[in-house]
Design an enzyme around this catalytic site. Structure first.
Site: not given
Length: 797
Positions: A370, A490, A521
């Site tokens: 991320s 995602d 995610h």
């Protein structure tokens, strides 16, 4: 269960024998078979220190239906049946006889589980050694290889004590855990950057937290896994900062040119360096924060140092958060420059005592997921020397593609109302230090207010501010080899971020790998069906230790998890390359789809309110055949598929439509129709605390993507959004005349999706997306000219 394995090497027998000897196992093919078997199996129980304890262990293992291992060894065998060897092997790998597999046929279980085996009985000592080598490199029920499992039980615990000089140990092309992670040296330094992100006239000092093998104190130089982690020192409550989705979509009076939205190179102020009053090799501060990333911890026991730095605007560092701005990139680069001996750091913030990364080999990899992966991508696009590779999981490659889309404010999935300024509040952990904050509060609030203006939630346009946060435009600078990992489901950091970056670096003279999974995610290092840790061990051993282990050739260029058959991963040479293994089809929305109508009125906001929906319930309802939103969308279907097809690439829409307003939101979803038990998008825990990261060290859960227990009528494949005033790009604007038809082009998010025979493709066209766009209250009427509209789909042949 499938234990897929992509990182196992098959060296010749001479190399296998050398490696067995290197780790202290029997390796003489001329030795008696019985002696070799006894010594080998004794070594396979490192937790049993004495012969009596070893005999107890042997007695627990069945060789066949009438003999245990202790009894078999007592016969002084001169050979071993293949089935007997693998009955023992499966138990050593963590499987249970009688429940997991049948002692009369272990090979069938191994074949289904995708475990390797030798093809014949073990008639000679050399056969036993070869089979044992293969076993050591085979994956266990606990995800790791058998040799890793032995190491977790103490096989290597005294390895460094046996040598005068500590060193890394290689087996099967991978570095082994011969370092005690519990004894890691934990320390903190402050790196002087060239950045002044809080505009106080001084270079920002950036705190870095280090965990390095104790062996570095004995002269060992080690490579570094560096994670730029803005969350490292905590986050703040963002409830008050989160935006309420706006109820009016602004009409854009004008757009901008390409030149106007191109960011000028960031200018760095000429700031004086801090004076140095002395130099030391001894840090002055202990690293009180624990390492939060299991992937890094796994390599700590293998002789890699691990470094975290939260960056500008975080606790114990200087500066303000800029959310993807050049200051954050420069901050990450500053850490790499210190690790490679090109930048100064201090033992504390005040007295000027300098400290070098004297223990570092100067070879660095950036890791993380991320925001952490985002900064790895950003760092790579600077071409900084010493950064050898990045392993970037679900990273952002352009912040516009995270918070905006085609001229619209579009929230990351699951975070409606979030924006750059909200994330700035979230990660501004300097706020946690009251003594720091009392002198910063006013300046920080001014900085944050400017960010709110710059991000421009009114128009959603691509501007120079967003351009400065587009790392793809600097992709040509990338010198580090790249591993990208991304979830095909995602909708937080959407797949476009990975695939567009993959395309941007396609022609660069670097090594690159792409792994696409069926999750949202999430990390994949603890997914049981994939040997991700071994793959990255092979990769990092090559990249950071310089070992010629053929990692570039052995690891697939592209690895994709199937969405129909559980625990199945397919290797490809490239992703969505139209020049190879692909065919593109263009379907007319009138002649190739069925639809009851060509128009709809967008009542989504009113329906959303009346239904007391949430973002999650809306996302489910909008793709359900019969839902409260049935009149706020077009529902177009293709015929039922007669055979399987694999959609791979970027679906593209050309639409001709009219609306009764001077602007509008258009959302599109491509959907898989047909009742089926589809995969859950969140991996299920299949082994709580089952993955051990080192001897007597940390553990984490083992997980797996599984089909749901219940059937669902539909599944989102991909989606896209566009402001109708931005039909070409996100900065040029067209005037819409209500009631007059006009043309719009729209790419959906990249995908790889296996459509089985018997399913149907549906195209859903609607207005505002309650989960991601703003929520206009004005009802807009949409009419499409289906005959002049097409959907282009790329399929893998």
């Amino acid at each position: 269960m499938k234990l897929n394995q992509f990182a196992r090497l098959t060296p010749d027998i001479d190399q296998q024998l050398k490696e067995l000897a290197r780790i202290g196992l029997p390796a003489d093919p001329q030795a008696p078979f019985a002696d070799t078997a006894a010594a080998m199996y004794a070594a396979f129980f490192p937790e049993a220190y004495q012969p009596a304890a070893q005999q107890d262990k042997f007695a627990q293992v069945a060789v066949n239906s009438h003999q245990n291992l202790a009894e078999w060894l007592a016969t002084k065998p001169t050979h071993m049946k293949r089935a007997d060897f693998y009955n023992v092997a499966l138990q050593l790998l963590g499987f249970e006889a009688f429940s997991d597999f049948d002692l009369s046929d272990p090979i069938s279980f191994m074949t289904v589980t995708k475990l390797p085996s030798v093809a014949h009985d073990l008639l000679h000592t050399a056969d036993l050694l070869q089979a044992s080598y293969l076993l050591l490199t085979t994956r266990t029920k606990h995800l790791v290889s058998f040799l890793d499992d032995l190491a977790n039980r103490g096989f290597f615990k005294d390895f460094q004590a046996q040598s005068s000089q500590p060193a890394h140990l290689l087996f099967n092309g991978k570095v082994q855990q011969v370092f005690d992670a519990r004894q890691a040296v934990r320390e903190v330094v402050w790196i002087e950057s060239d950045v002044d992100s809080d505009h106080d006239g001084q270079r920002d000092l950036l705190e870095a937290t280090i965990y390095r093998p104790k062996a570095t104190d004995r002269g060992l130089k080690v490579p570094v896994l560096f994670t730029a982690n803005p969350y490292f020192h905590g986050t703040n409550d963002v409830t008050a900062a989160t935006h309420v989705p706006e109820t009016v979509l602004a009409v854009k009076p004008h757009g901008a040119s390409k030149a106007e939205v191109t960011a000028a190179p960031a200018s760095k102020p000429k700031l004086p360096a801090r004076p140095v009053t002395g130099e030391t090799k001894q840090a002055a501060a202990y690293a009180e924060e624990n390492s939060p990333y299991a992937f890094n911890d796994y390599f700590l026991a293998r002789g890699f140092a691990v470094v975290y730095s939260a960056g500008v605007g975080t606790r114990y560092s200087d500066g303000f958060r800029t959310i993807g701005g050049p200051e954050e990139t420069d901050g990450a680069v500053a850490v790499i420059e210190w690790l490679t001996g090109k930048r100064r750091a201090f033992t504390n913030r005040t007295d000027g005592v300098a400290i070098k990364a004297w223990w570092s080999s100067g070879k660095v990899a950036m890791t993380g997921k991320s925001y952490l992966a985002t900064l790895a991508i950003a760092g790579a696009t600077t071409g900084v020397e010493g950064l050898k590779t990045i392993v970037a999981d679900a990273g952002i490659s352009s912040w516009y593609d995270y918070y905006r889309e085609n001229g619209l404010v579009v929230a990351p999935g699951g975070y409606q109302g979030e924006d750059a300024d909200v994330l700035a509040v979230d990660t501004f952990s300097r706020q946690k230090s009251g003594g720091d904050m009392i002198r910063l509060k006013k300046a920080w609030e001014q900085h944050l207010a400017q960010m709110t203006r710059d991000q421009d939630r009114t128009t959603g346009a691509y501007t120079a501010w967003w351009d400065a946060r587009n790392y793809r435009k600097n992709a040509a600078n990338v010198k580090a080899d790249v591993v990208l990992i991304h979830g095909l489901n995602d909708w937080n950091v959407k797949p476009k971020n990975a695939i567009r970056f993959w395309q941007a670096i396609a022609d660069l003279p670097i090594q690159k790998k792409l792994i696409l999974h069926q999750g949202q995610h999430v990390y994949v290092h603890n997914v049981r069906s994939l040997d991700f840790l071994d793959m990255m061990n092979l990769w990092l051993t090559h990249e950071l230790l310089g070992v010629a282990n053929q990692a570039e050739q052995v690891l697939p260029n592209v690895l994709v998890q199937d969405n129909v058959t559980p625990q199945t991963w397919s290797a490809y040479s490239d992703f969505a390359n139209p020049a190879a293994e692909h065919v593109t089809t263009t379907a007319n929305l009138k002649t190739d789809f069925e639809s009851a109508t060509d128009q709809f009125s967008d009542h989504a906001t009113a329906t959303f309110t009346a239904q007391h929906d949430t973002s999650a319930s809306f996302e489910k309802a909008i793709i359900t055949p019969n839902s409260a939103y049935v009149n706020s969308r077009l529902w177009l279907t293709q015929p039922v598929l007669e055979h399987d097809r694999v959609l791979e690439g970027i679906p593209h829409l050309e639409l001709t439509l009219a609306v009764d307003a001077p602007t509008g939101i258009l959302s599109v979803r491509l959907v898989d129709l047909g009742k089926a038990k589809r995969f859950e998008e969140n991996a299920a825990t299949v082994g709580a605390s089952g993955l051990q990261l080192g001897f007597d060290f940390k553990t984490t859960d083992i997980v797996e993507f599984k089909p749901a227990n219940k059937e669902t009528p539909s599944k989102l494949i991909t989606l896209g959004h566009i402001n109708l005033q931005n039909p070409k790009n996100a900065y040029e604007v067209q005037t819409i005349t209500p009631g007059q038809f006009f043309h719009v082009s729209l790419d959906l998010q990249p995908t790889h999706y296996h459509l089985p025979a018997g399913r149907q493709l549906a195209l859903i066209i609607h207005g505002a997306d309650m989960a991601q766009t703003i929520r206009p209250t004005k009802v807009t009427h949409y009419q499409l000219d289906l005959a002049k509209s097409t959907l282009t789909l790329p399929f893998r042949i």
